[in-house]
Design a protein around this motif. Structure first.
Motif, PDB file in Angstrom:
ATOM      1  N   SER A 147       0.619  -1.283   0.051  1.00 34.48           N
ATOM      2  CA  SER A 147      -0.118   0.026  -0.039  1.00 34.48           C
ATOM      3  C   SER A 147       0.829   0.999  -0.063  1.00 34.48           C
ATOM      4  CB  SER A 147      -0.827  -0.211   1.261  1.00 34.48           C
ATOM      5  OG  SER A 147      -1.789  -1.089   1.237  1.00 34.48           O
ATOM      6  N   ARG A 148       2.237   1.178  -0.186  1.00 32.24           N
ATOM      7  CA  ARG A 148       3.286   2.086  -0.031  1.00 32.24           C
ATOM      8  C   ARG A 148       2.867   2.942  -1.201  1.00 32.24           C
ATOM      9  NH1 ARG A 148       7.954  -0.718   3.143  1.00 32.24           N
ATOM     10  NH2 ARG A 148       6.736  -1.110   5.075  1.00 32.24           N
ATOM     11  N   LEU A 189      -0.600  10.412   8.739  1.00 37.56           N
ATOM     12  CA  LEU A 189       0.391  11.613   9.559  1.00 37.56           C
ATOM     13  C   LEU A 189      -0.625  12.813   9.660  1.00 37.56           C
ATOM     14  CD1 LEU A 189       2.878  12.677  10.862  1.00 37.56           C
ATOM     15  CD2 LEU A 189       3.804  13.162   8.460  1.00 37.56           C
ATOM     16  N   GLN A 190      -1.031  13.056   8.548  1.00 35.67           N
ATOM     17  CA  GLN A 190      -2.031  14.302   8.570  1.00 35.67           C
ATOM     18  C   GLN A 190      -3.175  14.025   9.467  1.00 35.67           C
ATOM     19  OE1 GLN A 190      -3.216  14.892   4.515  1.00 35.67           O
ATOM     20  NE2 GLN A 190      -1.479  16.062   3.974  1.00 35.67           N
ATOM     21  N   SER A 199      16.111   2.995   7.980  1.00 41.90           N
ATOM     22  CA  SER A 199      15.633   3.216   6.522  1.00 41.90           C
ATOM     23  C   SER A 199      15.767   4.389   5.985  1.00 41.90           C
ATOM     24  CB  SER A 199      14.113   2.633   6.584  1.00 41.90           C
ATOM     25  OG  SER A 199      13.492   3.039   5.398  1.00 41.90           O
ATOM     26  N   ASP A 200      16.427   4.649   4.901  1.00 38.63           N
ATOM     27  CA  ASP A 200      16.520   6.196   4.207  1.00 38.63           C
ATOM     28  C   ASP A 200      15.037   6.553   3.981  1.00 38.63           C
ATOM     29  OD1 ASP A 200      19.252   6.480   4.561  1.00 38.63           O
ATOM     30  OD2 ASP A 200      19.659   5.435   2.678  1.00 38.63           O
ATOM     31  N   ASP A 201      14.118   5.612   3.252  1.00 39.85           N
ATOM     32  CA  ASP A 201      12.628   5.909   3.081  1.00 39.85           C
ATOM     33  C   ASP A 201      11.922   6.532   3.984  1.00 39.85           C
ATOM     34  OD1 ASP A 201      13.422   5.230   0.245  1.00 39.85           O
ATOM     35  OD2 ASP A 201      12.664   3.289   0.617  1.00 39.85           O
ATOM     36  N   ALA A 202      12.066   6.012   5.083  1.00 40.53           N
ATOM     37  CA  ALA A 202      11.400   6.395   6.339  1.00 40.53           C
ATOM     38  C   ALA A 202      11.861   7.746   6.703  1.00 40.53           C
ATOM     39  CB  ALA A 202      11.547   5.485   7.363  1.00 40.53           C
ATOM     40  N   ARG A 203      13.145   8.047   6.854  1.00 38.51           N
ATOM     41  CA  ARG A 203      13.575   9.406   7.100  1.00 38.51           C
ATOM     42  C   ARG A 203      13.051  10.336   6.083  1.00 38.51           C
ATOM     43  NH1 ARG A 203      18.103   6.366   8.845  1.00 38.51           N
ATOM     44  NH2 ARG A 203      19.300   6.855   6.956  1.00 38.51           N
ATOM     45  N   ARG A 204      13.227  10.194   5.006  1.00 41.09           N
ATOM     46  CA  ARG A 204      12.636  10.863   3.800  1.00 41.09           C
ATOM     47  C   ARG A 204      11.228  11.304   3.776  1.00 41.09           C
ATOM     48  NH1 ARG A 204      16.946   8.189   0.496  1.00 41.09           N
ATOM     49  NH2 ARG A 204      15.256   6.735  -0.038  1.00 41.09           N
ATOM     50  N   PHE A 205      10.587  10.288   4.300  1.00 44.69           N
ATOM     51  CA  PHE A 205       9.156  10.399   4.458  1.00 44.69           C
ATOM     52  C   PHE A 205       8.974  11.573   5.521  1.00 44.69           C
ATOM     53  CE2 PHE A 205       5.541   9.385   7.242  1.00 44.69           C
ATOM     54  CZ  PHE A 205       4.319   9.684   6.100  1.00 44.69           C
ATOM     55  N   ALA A 244       7.492  15.548   4.966  1.00 39.14           N
ATOM     56  CA  ALA A 244       6.218  15.877   5.671  1.00 39.14           C
ATOM     57  C   ALA A 244       6.437  17.225   6.308  1.00 39.14           C
ATOM     58  CB  ALA A 244       5.807  14.862   6.513  1.00 39.14           C
ATOM     59  N   GLY A 245       7.893  17.516   6.575  1.00 35.13           N
ATOM     60  CA  GLY A 245       7.966  18.877   7.259  1.00 35.13           C
ATOM     61  C   GLY A 245       8.800  18.773   8.462  1.00 35.13           C
ATOM     62  N   PHE A 246       9.232  17.508   8.959  1.00 35.95           N
ATOM     63  CA  PHE A 246       9.962  17.447  10.026  1.00 35.95           C
ATOM     64  C   PHE A 246      11.301  17.708   9.786  1.00 35.95           C
ATOM     65  CE2 PHE A 246       6.331  14.836  10.886  1.00 35.95           C
ATOM     66  CZ  PHE A 246       6.093  14.749  12.295  1.00 35.95           C
ATOM     67  N   ALA A 247      12.158  18.235  10.792  1.00 33.79           N
ATOM     68  CA  ALA A 247      13.690  18.603  10.835  1.00 33.79           C
ATOM     69  C   ALA A 247      14.358  18.117  11.756  1.00 33.79           C
ATOM     70  CB  ALA A 247      13.457  19.987  10.313  1.00 33.79           C
TER      71      ALA A 247
END
Length: 202
Positions: free
Chosen positions: A161-162, A171-172, A189-195, A199-202
């Motif tokens: 489902s990704r 998340l919203q 996971s790089d994909d998880a961090r990029r997600f 989304a605006g996390f830093a």
């Protein structure tokens, strides 16, 4: 793959600022429900499949199915939302806490849960080292974390489902429910961090 820990926090949700802030849409026939004990086994399976390098999944399915998820679903300190597809199967979930410490104490202050973890950790020295890193990270970041008391505890989407916007939708939903949240991303996971970064996390 090496274990990595990164703290990410979202201060304000401002829809329309960029494409990632646009409201995500669910596929037709999908629904969000408040999870209960009938979904415990499915949640445990998705938890382990989607976060294999996280501490609890590394301690085995039985800890998740018999100890973690039943306690979490009955805790008054956390909210678990399950996303069901048009066949009624679990496609994703998110766990939220309006105040992180009461939820953590409901687990780590529970002798039964701690004993179940300890038995598994003794047999897995590498995972024991991993657990110390996980526990130490929030202590190093405590000042930043305390500024945002609400926490996005867990968020997962099944592999098939990704790419459908399901994670962004969850998340919203969490941000609408909680406002600013803290999130400690414990993944290699790089994909998880990029997600989370998109989304605006830093």
């Amino acid at each position: 793959m090496p274990f990595q820990t990164r703290f990410v926090t979202r201060h304000v949700l401002r829809p329309g600022v960029n494409s990632e802030d646009q409201p995500a849409l669910l596929p037709a026939g999908w629904q969000l429900v408040r999870a209960d004990l009938t979904l415990s086994a499915a949640l445990a399976r998705l938890h382990r499949a989607s976060m294999p390098d996280d501490l609890l999944p590394r301690l085995g399915s039985s800890l998740l199915e018999q100890h973690f998820w039943p306690r979490l679903l009955q805790s008054r300190h956390g909210d678990t939302w399950a996303l069901l597809d048009d066949r009624g199967e679990l496609a994703g979930f998110c766990v939220m806490a309006r105040a992180r410490m009461p939820l953590r104490l409901s687990f780590y202050g529970d002798p039964g849960f701690c004993a179940a973890m300890l038995v598994r950790l003794i047999c897995r020295p590498r995972v024991l080292l991993h657990s110390l890193m996980v526990l130490a990270a929030p202590l190093r970041l405590q000042r930043s974390i305390d500024e945002v008391p609400a926490e996005l505890v867990l968020l997962a989407v099944r592999e098939e489902s990704r790419g459908l916007g399901v994670g962004r939708w969850l998340l919203q939903h969490a941000l609408r429910e909680l406002g600013p949240v803290a999130c400690l991303v414990k993944t290699a996971s790089d994909d998880a961090r990029r997600f989370y970064q998109r989304a605006g996390f830093a």
